[in-house]
Motif scaffolding. Structure first.
Motif, PDB file in Angstrom:
ATOM      1  N   ARG A  58     -15.424  -0.203  -1.698  1.00 23.11           N
ATOM      2  CA  ARG A  58     -14.393  -0.493  -0.698  1.00 23.11           C
ATOM      3  C   ARG A  58     -14.860  -0.055   0.690  1.00 23.11           C
ATOM      4  O   ARG A  58     -14.708  -0.792   1.674  1.00 23.11           O
ATOM      5  CB  ARG A  58     -13.096   0.218  -1.055  1.00 23.11           C
ATOM      6  CG  ARG A  58     -11.936  -0.081  -0.103  1.00 23.11           C
ATOM      7  CD  ARG A  58     -10.677   0.693  -0.491  1.00 23.11           C
ATOM      8  NE  ARG A  58     -10.357   0.474  -1.882  1.00 23.11           N
ATOM      9  CZ  ARG A  58     -10.489   1.403  -2.836  1.00 23.11           C
ATOM     10  NH1 ARG A  58     -10.952   2.608  -2.529  1.00 23.11           N
ATOM     11  NH2 ARG A  58     -10.184   1.134  -4.081  1.00 23.11           N
ATOM     12  N   ALA A  59     -15.424   1.138   0.766  1.00 26.61           N
ATOM     13  CA  ALA A  59     -15.926   1.622   2.051  1.00 26.61           C
ATOM     14  C   ALA A  59     -17.020   0.707   2.586  1.00 26.61           C
ATOM     15  O   ALA A  59     -17.076   0.429   3.794  1.00 26.61           O
ATOM     16  CB  ALA A  59     -16.446   3.046   1.903  1.00 26.61           C
ATOM     17  N   LEU A 100     -15.440  -2.419   4.107  1.00 25.50           N
ATOM     18  CA  LEU A 100     -14.752  -2.145   5.365  1.00 25.50           C
ATOM     19  C   LEU A 100     -15.727  -1.803   6.494  1.00 25.50           C
ATOM     20  O   LEU A 100     -15.443  -2.049   7.671  1.00 25.50           O
ATOM     21  CB  LEU A 100     -13.750  -1.004   5.171  1.00 25.50           C
ATOM     22  CG  LEU A 100     -12.634  -1.271   4.154  1.00 25.50           C
ATOM     23  CD1 LEU A 100     -11.720  -0.054   4.025  1.00 25.50           C
ATOM     24  CD2 LEU A 100     -11.815  -2.497   4.542  1.00 25.50           C
ATOM     25  N   SER A 113     -14.296  -8.976   3.095  1.00 29.80           N
ATOM     26  CA  SER A 113     -12.948  -8.465   2.863  1.00 29.80           C
ATOM     27  C   SER A 113     -12.063  -9.501   2.184  1.00 29.80           C
ATOM     28  O   SER A 113     -11.081  -9.152   1.525  1.00 29.80           O
ATOM     29  CB  SER A 113     -12.316  -8.027   4.189  1.00 29.80           C
ATOM     30  OG  SER A 113     -12.108  -9.133   5.052  1.00 29.80           O
ATOM     31  N   ARG A 117      -8.166  -7.640  -3.631  1.00 29.78           N
ATOM     32  CA  ARG A 117      -7.548  -7.313  -4.914  1.00 29.78           C
ATOM     33  C   ARG A 117      -6.930  -8.574  -5.513  1.00 29.78           C
ATOM     34  O   ARG A 117      -6.248  -9.335  -4.834  1.00 29.78           O
ATOM     35  CB  ARG A 117      -6.467  -6.252  -4.699  1.00 29.78           C
ATOM     36  CG  ARG A 117      -5.823  -5.729  -5.966  1.00 29.78           C
ATOM     37  CD  ARG A 117      -4.846  -4.627  -5.627  1.00 29.78           C
ATOM     38  NE  ARG A 117      -5.539  -3.505  -4.987  1.00 29.78           N
ATOM     39  CZ  ARG A 117      -4.915  -2.564  -4.269  1.00 29.78           C
ATOM     40  NH1 ARG A 117      -3.605  -2.648  -4.077  1.00 29.78           N
ATOM     41  NH2 ARG A 117      -5.608  -1.565  -3.736  1.00 29.78           N
ATOM     42  N   VAL A 133     -10.520  -4.321  -2.286  1.00 26.19           N
ATOM     43  CA  VAL A 133      -9.852  -4.258  -0.983  1.00 26.19           C
ATOM     44  C   VAL A 133      -8.405  -4.729  -1.114  1.00 26.19           C
ATOM     45  O   VAL A 133      -8.147  -5.841  -1.590  1.00 26.19           O
ATOM     46  CB  VAL A 133     -10.588  -5.122   0.059  1.00 26.19           C
ATOM     47  CG1 VAL A 133      -9.863  -5.086   1.398  1.00 26.19           C
ATOM     48  CG2 VAL A 133     -12.024  -4.641   0.226  1.00 26.19           C
ATOM     49  N   ALA A 134      -7.476  -3.881  -0.702  1.00 29.10           N
ATOM     50  CA  ALA A 134      -6.065  -4.260  -0.713  1.00 29.10           C
ATOM     51  C   ALA A 134      -5.795  -5.245   0.421  1.00 29.10           C
ATOM     52  O   ALA A 134      -6.453  -5.191   1.462  1.00 29.10           O
ATOM     53  CB  ALA A 134      -5.193  -3.021  -0.550  1.00 29.10           C
ATOM     54  N   TRP A 187      -3.523  -5.315   2.663  1.00 27.92           N
ATOM     55  CA  TRP A 187      -3.193  -4.669   3.936  1.00 27.92           C
ATOM     56  C   TRP A 187      -4.447  -4.123   4.611  1.00 27.92           C
ATOM     57  O   TRP A 187      -4.538  -4.127   5.852  1.00 27.92           O
ATOM     58  CB  TRP A 187      -2.151  -3.566   3.741  1.00 27.92           C
ATOM     59  CG  TRP A 187      -2.641  -2.328   3.047  1.00 27.92           C
ATOM     60  CD1 TRP A 187      -2.569  -2.047   1.718  1.00 27.92           C
ATOM     61  CD2 TRP A 187      -3.276  -1.190   3.659  1.00 27.92           C
ATOM     62  NE1 TRP A 187      -3.116  -0.816   1.440  1.00 27.92           N
ATOM     63  CE2 TRP A 187      -3.548  -0.264   2.617  1.00 27.92           C
ATOM     64  CE3 TRP A 187      -3.632  -0.864   4.968  1.00 27.92           C
ATOM     65  CZ2 TRP A 187      -4.173   0.954   2.862  1.00 27.92           C
ATOM     66  CZ3 TRP A 187      -4.248   0.355   5.211  1.00 27.92           C
ATOM     67  CH2 TRP A 187      -4.506   1.257   4.166  1.00 27.92           C
ATOM     68  N   GLN A 188      -5.416  -3.665   3.797  1.00 29.83           N
ATOM     69  CA  GLN A 188      -6.659  -3.172   4.371  1.00 29.83           C
ATOM     70  C   GLN A 188      -7.452  -4.310   5.011  1.00 29.83           C
ATOM     71  O   GLN A 188      -8.009  -4.153   6.110  1.00 29.83           O
ATOM     72  CB  GLN A 188      -7.496  -2.487   3.288  1.00 29.83           C
ATOM     73  CG  GLN A 188      -6.894  -1.195   2.781  1.00 29.83           C
ATOM     74  CD  GLN A 188      -7.642  -0.628   1.595  1.00 29.83           C
ATOM     75  OE1 GLN A 188      -8.085  -1.373   0.711  1.00 29.83           O
ATOM     76  NE2 GLN A 188      -7.787   0.685   1.554  1.00 29.83           N
ATOM     77  N   ALA A 189      -7.502  -5.452   4.322  1.00 30.03           N
ATOM     78  CA  ALA A 189      -8.195  -6.610   4.889  1.00 30.03           C
ATOM     79  C   ALA A 189      -7.517  -7.072   6.173  1.00 30.03           C
ATOM     80  O   ALA A 189      -8.186  -7.374   7.174  1.00 30.03           O
ATOM     81  CB  ALA A 189      -8.226  -7.743   3.863  1.00 30.03           C
ATOM     82  N   MET A 191      -5.663  -5.301   8.278  1.00 32.42           N
ATOM     83  CA  MET A 191      -5.910  -4.332   9.347  1.00 32.42           C
ATOM     84  C   MET A 191      -7.336  -4.443   9.891  1.00 32.42           C
ATOM     85  O   MET A 191      -7.572  -4.289  11.093  1.00 32.42           O
ATOM     86  CB  MET A 191      -5.653  -2.919   8.824  1.00 32.42           C
ATOM     87  CG  MET A 191      -4.186  -2.602   8.584  1.00 32.42           C
ATOM     88  SD  MET A 191      -3.173  -2.765  10.089  1.00 32.42           S
ATOM     89  CE  MET A 191      -3.917  -1.491  11.113  1.00 32.42           C
ATOM     90  N   LEU A 192      -8.299  -4.721   8.990  1.00 27.29           N
ATOM     91  CA  LEU A 192      -9.685  -4.860   9.420  1.00 27.29           C
ATOM     92  C   LEU A 192      -9.845  -6.051  10.357  1.00 27.29           C
ATOM     93  O   LEU A 192     -10.504  -5.955  11.403  1.00 27.29           O
ATOM     94  CB  LEU A 192     -10.591  -5.018   8.189  1.00 27.29           C
ATOM     95  CG  LEU A 192     -12.097  -5.040   8.443  1.00 27.29           C
ATOM     96  CD1 LEU A 192     -12.558  -3.691   8.973  1.00 27.29           C
ATOM     97  CD2 LEU A 192     -12.860  -5.393   7.166  1.00 27.29           C
TER      98      LEU A 192
END
Length: 255
Positions: free
Chosen positions: A30-31, A34, A153, A158, A176-177, A179-181, A183-184
């Motif tokens: 995941r890191a 991102l 992403s 997910r 990757v959730a 929301w994380q994608a 936000m990225l």
């Protein structure tokens, strides 16, 4: 986690020397996803340098376009191009899932892979050629290189399953959730807008390229899930190269 993710991103996305990650799991994968756009900043900087040098040496846009393509191929070990070729061959080889995956794993380039590589490479050269005739355009091209890695992403969202148990697609898929994608993408869109303001370019100059890249990668991933049952490392590479072509062409159209 961050250190392993950084090492994984550098090791898989660039040819830059780096120590291998101590562990590859969901957190480090995941890191890596991102951090992917940051990991290729040196590659984007090289494209900007080409534009700066080309302006002073009065090189043609076409020459600079091919040089930029060669620079990125060299600094990524042509890994993503191999993925694009294998994905095209697999998707056109057979409607049988296992047969398609076997073709992708073989590593040889068939007619579909060759054509896909030539077409996408040609689109990238055209995009670079249009942008690298000025330093401001070269900065936009360098940004497009970084933004194209946002493709991961989407491919690693997910709910997107791996197509097989082995290979890079297994540990990195679904990490990757949403929301994380989101936000990225928002973070990088904001950064691109700030750079455009600094260079006195249209503030939304990168927006068409980002939208086109996101749509292209989403369509690729959806098709691979439908045909292959999921994604593989080859699909990641194909997504990156298609996203770069889309980002360059969208940016060119906006200037």
């Amino acid at each position: 986690m961050i250190r392993d993710g950084w090492r994984l991103a550098l090791g898989t996305l660039t040819a830059l020397p780096t120590a291998p990650p101590t562990v590859v799991n969901g957190a480090s994968a995941r890191a890596a996803v991102l951090l992917a756009p940051l990991a290729v900043l040196p590659l984007g900087a090289g494209v900007v340098a080409l534009g700066w040098l080309g302006e002073r040496l009065l090189l043609s846009g076409l020459t600079l376009g091919f040089l930029a393509l060669g620079w990125l191929a060299l600094t990524t070990r042509i890994l993503h191009w191999d993925g694009l070729s294998d994905t095209a061959d697999g998707l056109t080889a057979s409607y049988d899932r296992e047969r398609a995956l076997q073709v992708m794993k073989s590593g040889t380039s068939g007619p579909a892979g060759v054509v896909a590589t030539v077409v996408v490479a040609g689109l990238q050269v055209a995009g670079f050629a249009a942008l690298l005739t000025s330093v401001r355009g070269a900065v936009a091209a360098g940004l497009a290189v970084c933004l194209s890695r946002l493709a991961l992403s989407i491919a690693c969202l997910r709910g997107v399953p791996p197509a097989r148990r082995d290979g890079l697609g297994n540990p990195m898929s679904g990490v990757v959730a949403p929301w994380q994608a989101a936000m990225l993408w928002i973070l990088w869109a904001t950064g691109a807008t700030a750079v455009a303001w600094w260079l006195d370019l249209p503030l939304a100059v990168m927006t068409p390229g980002m939208v086109l890249a996101a749509a292209t990668v989403t369509a690729l991933v959806a098709h691979c899930v439908r045909r292959l049952g999921g994604v593989t490392g080859d699909v990641f590479g194909a997504g990156i190269e298609l996203a770069l072509a889309a980002a360059l062409l969208g940016t060119t159209a906006a200037l």
